[in-house]
Design a protein around this motif. Structure first.
Motif, PDB file in Angstrom:
ATOM      1  N   ASP A  19      -0.478   7.953   6.465  1.00 17.55           N
ATOM      2  CA  ASP A  19      -0.484   9.353   6.883  1.00 17.55           C
ATOM      3  C   ASP A  19       0.941   9.824   7.142  1.00 17.55           C
ATOM      4  O   ASP A  19       1.642   9.282   7.994  1.00 17.55           O
ATOM      5  CB  ASP A  19      -1.337   9.468   8.158  1.00 17.55           C
ATOM      6  N   ILE A  20       1.325  10.838   6.409  1.00 23.72           N
ATOM      7  CA  ILE A  20       2.704  11.320   6.478  1.00 23.72           C
ATOM      8  C   ILE A  20       2.958  12.155   7.738  1.00 23.72           C
ATOM      9  O   ILE A  20       4.089  12.313   8.165  1.00 23.72           O
ATOM     10  CB  ILE A  20       3.016  12.120   5.183  1.00 23.72           C
ATOM     11  N   LYS A  21       1.889  12.652   8.343  1.00 21.22           N
ATOM     12  CA  LYS A  21       2.105  13.629   9.410  1.00 21.22           C
ATOM     13  C   LYS A  21       2.313  13.018  10.795  1.00 21.22           C
ATOM     14  O   LYS A  21       2.757  13.682  11.710  1.00 21.22           O
ATOM     15  CB  LYS A  21       0.917  14.602   9.454  1.00 21.22           C
ATOM     16  N   SER A  37       0.120   5.496  10.332  1.00 21.97           N
ATOM     17  CA  SER A  37       1.284   6.370  10.108  1.00 21.97           C
ATOM     18  C   SER A  37       2.161   5.809   8.989  1.00 21.97           C
ATOM     19  O   SER A  37       2.240   4.598   8.791  1.00 21.97           O
ATOM     20  CB  SER A  37       2.129   6.464  11.380  1.00 21.97           C
ATOM     21  N   CYS A  38       2.857   6.721   8.298  1.00 23.50           N
ATOM     22  CA  CYS A  38       3.714   6.342   7.167  1.00 23.50           C
ATOM     23  C   CYS A  38       4.861   5.440   7.644  1.00 23.50           C
ATOM     24  O   CYS A  38       5.630   5.815   8.524  1.00 23.50           O
ATOM     25  CB  CYS A  38       4.276   7.606   6.535  1.00 23.50           C
ATOM     26  N   PRO A  39       4.996   4.247   7.045  1.00 22.91           N
ATOM     27  CA  PRO A  39       6.069   3.334   7.466  1.00 22.91           C
ATOM     28  C   PRO A  39       7.455   3.961   7.347  1.00 22.91           C
ATOM     29  O   PRO A  39       8.327   3.688   8.168  1.00 22.91           O
ATOM     30  CB  PRO A  39       5.929   2.148   6.514  1.00 22.91           C
ATOM     31  N   PHE A  40       7.679   4.783   6.321  1.00 23.61           N
ATOM     32  CA  PHE A  40       9.002   5.402   6.202  1.00 23.61           C
ATOM     33  C   PHE A  40       9.324   6.234   7.433  1.00 23.61           C
ATOM     34  O   PHE A  40      10.478   6.348   7.827  1.00 23.61           O
ATOM     35  CB  PHE A  40       9.095   6.265   4.934  1.00 23.61           C
ATOM     36  N   THR A  41       8.292   6.799   8.032  1.00 25.23           N
ATOM     37  CA  THR A  41       8.535   7.672   9.177  1.00 25.23           C
ATOM     38  C   THR A  41       8.840   6.861  10.431  1.00 25.23           C
ATOM     39  O   THR A  41       9.858   7.077  11.080  1.00 25.23           O
ATOM     40  CB  THR A  41       7.345   8.633   9.353  1.00 25.23           C
ATOM     41  N   LYS A  51       0.826  -1.220   0.000  1.00 31.25           N
ATOM     42  CA  LYS A  51       0.000   0.000   0.000  1.00 31.25           C
ATOM     43  C   LYS A  51       0.862   1.273   0.000  1.00 31.25           C
ATOM     44  O   LYS A  51       0.354   2.370  -0.160  1.00 31.25           O
ATOM     45  CB  LYS A  51      -0.918  -0.009   1.235  1.00 31.25           C
ATOM     46  N   MET A  52       2.158   1.124   0.235  1.00 37.81           N
ATOM     47  CA  MET A  52       3.027   2.312   0.190  1.00 37.81           C
ATOM     48  C   MET A  52       3.144   2.756  -1.271  1.00 37.81           C
ATOM     49  O   MET A  52       3.770   2.069  -2.090  1.00 37.81           O
ATOM     50  CB  MET A  52       4.430   1.959   0.719  1.00 37.81           C
ATOM     51  N   VAL A  53       2.554   3.874  -1.604  1.00 38.09           N
ATOM     52  CA  VAL A  53       2.498   4.291  -3.011  1.00 38.09           C
ATOM     53  C   VAL A  53       3.903   4.513  -3.580  1.00 38.09           C
ATOM     54  O   VAL A  53       4.199   4.141  -4.720  1.00 38.09           O
ATOM     55  CB  VAL A  53       1.629   5.561  -3.163  1.00 38.09           C
ATOM     56  N   CYS A  54       4.790   5.082  -2.772  1.00 37.97           N
ATOM     57  CA  CYS A  54       6.148   5.358  -3.268  1.00 37.97           C
ATOM     58  C   CYS A  54       6.860   4.063  -3.656  1.00 37.97           C
ATOM     59  O   CYS A  54       7.487   3.979  -4.720  1.00 37.97           O
ATOM     60  CB  CYS A  54       6.950   6.118  -2.216  1.00 37.97           C
ATOM     61  N   MET A  55       6.737   3.030  -2.817  1.00 39.09           N
ATOM     62  CA  MET A  55       7.388   1.751  -3.123  1.00 39.09           C
ATOM     63  C   MET A  55       6.682   1.046  -4.285  1.00 39.09           C
ATOM     64  O   MET A  55       7.326   0.528  -5.187  1.00 39.09           O
ATOM     65  CB  MET A  55       7.369   0.839  -1.882  1.00 39.09           C
TER      66      MET A  55
HETATM   67 FE1  SF4 Z   1       2.888   6.643   1.518  1.00 42.02          FE
HETATM   68 FE2  SF4 Z   1       4.767   7.242   3.337  1.00 42.02          FE
HETATM   69 FE3  SF4 Z   1       5.485   6.532   0.858  1.00 42.02          FE
HETATM   70 FE4  SF4 Z   1       4.327   8.891   1.309  1.00 42.02          FE
HETATM   71  S1  SF4 Z   1       6.326   8.217   2.056  1.00 42.02           S
HETATM   72  S2  SF4 Z   1       3.842   7.473  -0.350  1.00 42.02           S
HETATM   73  S3  SF4 Z   1       2.902   8.376   2.931  1.00 42.02           S
HETATM   74  S4  SF4 Z   1       4.429   5.255   2.356  1.00 42.02           S
END
Ligand code: SF4
Ligand code: FAD
Ligand code: DLZ
Length: 506
Positions: A444-446, A453-457, A347-351
């Motif tokens: 959610d990036i914030k 919450s955003c996994p990258f965070t 579900k992580m759009v960036c990945m």
């Molecule tokens: Fe989703 Fe986080 Fe990637 Fe942004 S950085 S697209 S919120 S997973």
């Protein structure tokens, strides 16, 4: 024939060292071999590009009147690796001497170095003059200094090539590096330029059929294969880039946009890496665009720096540090590669975007490789060898000499800081700032520790918590570690728990 001149799949340049003074009694050999096709499960488009380009190159050599010995992958006599195939050819054609250009990889160089003894004929290994800086020269440069930084190496390459120089010491425009003027995000309503792509001809279609038959399970989709497979078309691709994309290359080189895999990037790395384009000619074409007032200095300098700076520097590091380079693991990363790297199913759009684009085009640009798939591997603590094998397999331009330092050193910091002064670890905020991925994402990036919450965070913070002691020795991490100190212990525990649950669920 007296002399065998071997050309490997990434040596497809008519002016390459091993073809200099090639005469009537010489035999040029190219061979498609299982070992090269299977040492990692290459993307289907990568196998197609290399084998098709090899076949076209062999035909060009025949058209020029050379004697060519070409061994196809499905030839029943084919023994499946360079050593056995070269031996078979030396016996079949009564060869007295072998000439080969320095292979691009350690693995293959060690093979070639054993031939003289085992075949009992001289083997001349000639320097690969397609690179601007030889391994010996790089080693001299490196041994003169304590920390290796690309920028200083790059300035020497500028002075040496004369590219964008007013005289021996003065860079064009007065500055060596114009990066501060780059790094913009992609504007909202602007469509990226259409790219010149190439329809497969019958040779390519034949290889595609073979790849679909033998390698149907390999990563990637073959339908979108539109790469150039000849020098003529690679030159057209370069011209198209210079005309339409170079002027804004610098500005948008770090930008990312959903459903837009190429933006203003050049897409020429595979052509340079396999020999269809020469790096010097590419830089001269870009430089001419500057002198013709077609492209501004910040774009042209930025582009040239990637090639005579980064590309040469990466290769220098490879030969300086091999064969031990892949064995370090400074951050003790030991996680197996999550299957989402192959499926893109997340579900992580960036990945998902970065991986699905590789499936479709065997391509990802620099920031996706470094700050999305690379950053994720760093934060998740994926074992270097696992993720390096993935990088080597999936990109159209991947050869160990260029993949390894980029992944091991730049993306993973597994060499403990030989190549970069601090890990390129970044939270979701970086991705949010440089792309439109996050606004299309369910995460959610914030927030840091909420349900969605955003996994990258949270992975970023857990990376800092886990490596705090090691990173505290690095003064360039002090800002990040100061921020970490502001998080209370309870929240840190939640971050760690959330991260391990997330990673275990992959
Ligand atoms: Fe989703 Fe986080 Fe990637 Fe942004 S950085 S697209 S919120 S997973
Ligand atoms: P552009 O953005 O148009 O750049 C122009 C040219 O500069 C490229 O064609 C390439 O020849 C050169 N270049 C730019 N950066 C680098 C670099 N760091 N190292 C070497 N050359 C560079 N490049 C590969 O060729 N093969 C790889 O296997 C590879 N793996 C990478 C892995 C990671 C983790 C990272 C961060 C980078 C990697 N790169 C690799 C470098 C870079 O990402 C690609 O060269 C680039 O994305 C290719 O696309 P392009 O031709 O559109 O590049
Ligand atoms: C990557 C590759 C593939 C897939 N197949 C071949 C091949 O069949 N024959 C060949 O000569 N080269 C191939 N290559 C490229 C080689 O792996 C590359 O030239 C060496 O690794 C250089 O060290």
């Amino acid at each position: 024939y007296s002399t065998l001149r071997l050309i490997m799949g990434d040596q497809l340049s008519h002016d390459i060292a091993a073809l200099q003074k090639c005469g009537k009694n010489d035999l040029i050999m190219l061979c498609e071999v299982l070992e090269e096709v299977e040492y990692v499960p290459h993307h289907k488009q990568k196998i197609t590009l290399i084998l098709s380009a090899m076949r076209h190159f062999a035909q060009e050599l025949r058209d020029k009147g050379h004697n060519v010995h070409y061994v196809a992958l499905d030839d029943t006599e084919n023994r499946g690796n360079f050593t056995d195939e070269v031996q078979r050819a030396t016996e079949q054609f009564n060869i007295k001497k072998i000439i080969v250009t320095h292979p691009s990889e350690w693995r293959v160089l060690s093979m070639v170095k054993a031939w003289e003894k085992s075949f009992k004929i001289p083997v001349n290994i000639l320097e690969d003059t397609r690179f601007i800086c030889s391994p010996a020269r790089f080693s001299r440069w490196a041994h003169k200094r304590r920390g290796l930084r690309m920028e200083y190496f790059y300035r020497e390459m500028r002075a040496e090539t004369g590219l964008l120089m007013q005289d021996n010491e003065t860079p064009q425009g007065g500055q060596w590096n114009y990066d501060t003027e780059n790094r913009q995000t992609w504007p909202k309503d602007c469509a990226p330029p259409e790219r010149l792509r190439f329809t497969p001809d019958s040779t390519t279609r034949q290889i595609q059929k073979l790849v679909e038959e033998k390698y149907s399970k390999n990563f990637g989709n073959l339908d979108n294969f539109e790469w150039a497979v000849t020098r003529k078309d690679a030159v057209r691709a370069l011209e198209d880039f210079i005309e339409h994309s170079l002027p804004e290359f610098g500005k948008y080189q770090d930008a990312m946009k959903k459903d837009a895999p190429f933006l203003k990037h050049s897409l020429i790395s595979p052509y340079i890496n396999i020999g269809l384009l020469n790096p010097q000619e590419v830089c001269e074409a870009a430089e001419a665009a500057y002198y013709d007032h077609h492209a501004p200095i910040e774009s042209v300098e930025g582009f040239i720096r990637q090639i005579i700076g980064w590309r040469e520097y990466i290769r220098g590091i490879y030969w300086l540090k091999m064969p031990d380079y892949p064995d370090s693991n400074a951050l003790d990363a030991d996680r197996k590669l999550p299957s989402l790297y192959w499926s893109g199913d997340t579900k992580m759009v960036c990945m998902a975007q970065s991986i699905q684009q590789i499936q479709e085009y065997a391509y990802g640009h620099h920031i996706q490789r470094l700050m999305i798939t690379g950053n994720f591997a760093l934060l998740a603590g994926i074992e270097p060898k696992e993720i390096e094998r993935w990088y080597l397999a999936v990109y159209i331009d991947a050869f160990e000499w260029v993949e390894l330092p980029n992944v091991h050193g730049m993306a993973l910091f597994a060499d403990g800081g030989l190549m970069s002064s601090k890990p390129y670890a970044a939270s979701g905020r970086y991705i949010h700032n440089m792309s439109d991925y996050c606004k299309n994402c369910t995460y959610d990036i914030k927030t840091r520790i909420k349900e969605n919450s955003c996994p990258f965070t949270f992975l970023y913070w857990s990376f800092l918590i886990k490596n705090e002691k090691y990173l505290s020795k690095n003064h360039r991490m002090s800002f990040a570690l100061r921020n970490l100190k502001r998080i209370d212990e309870n929240e840190k525990e939640v971050i760690l728990k959330k991260s391990s649950e997330f990673l275990d669920s992959l």
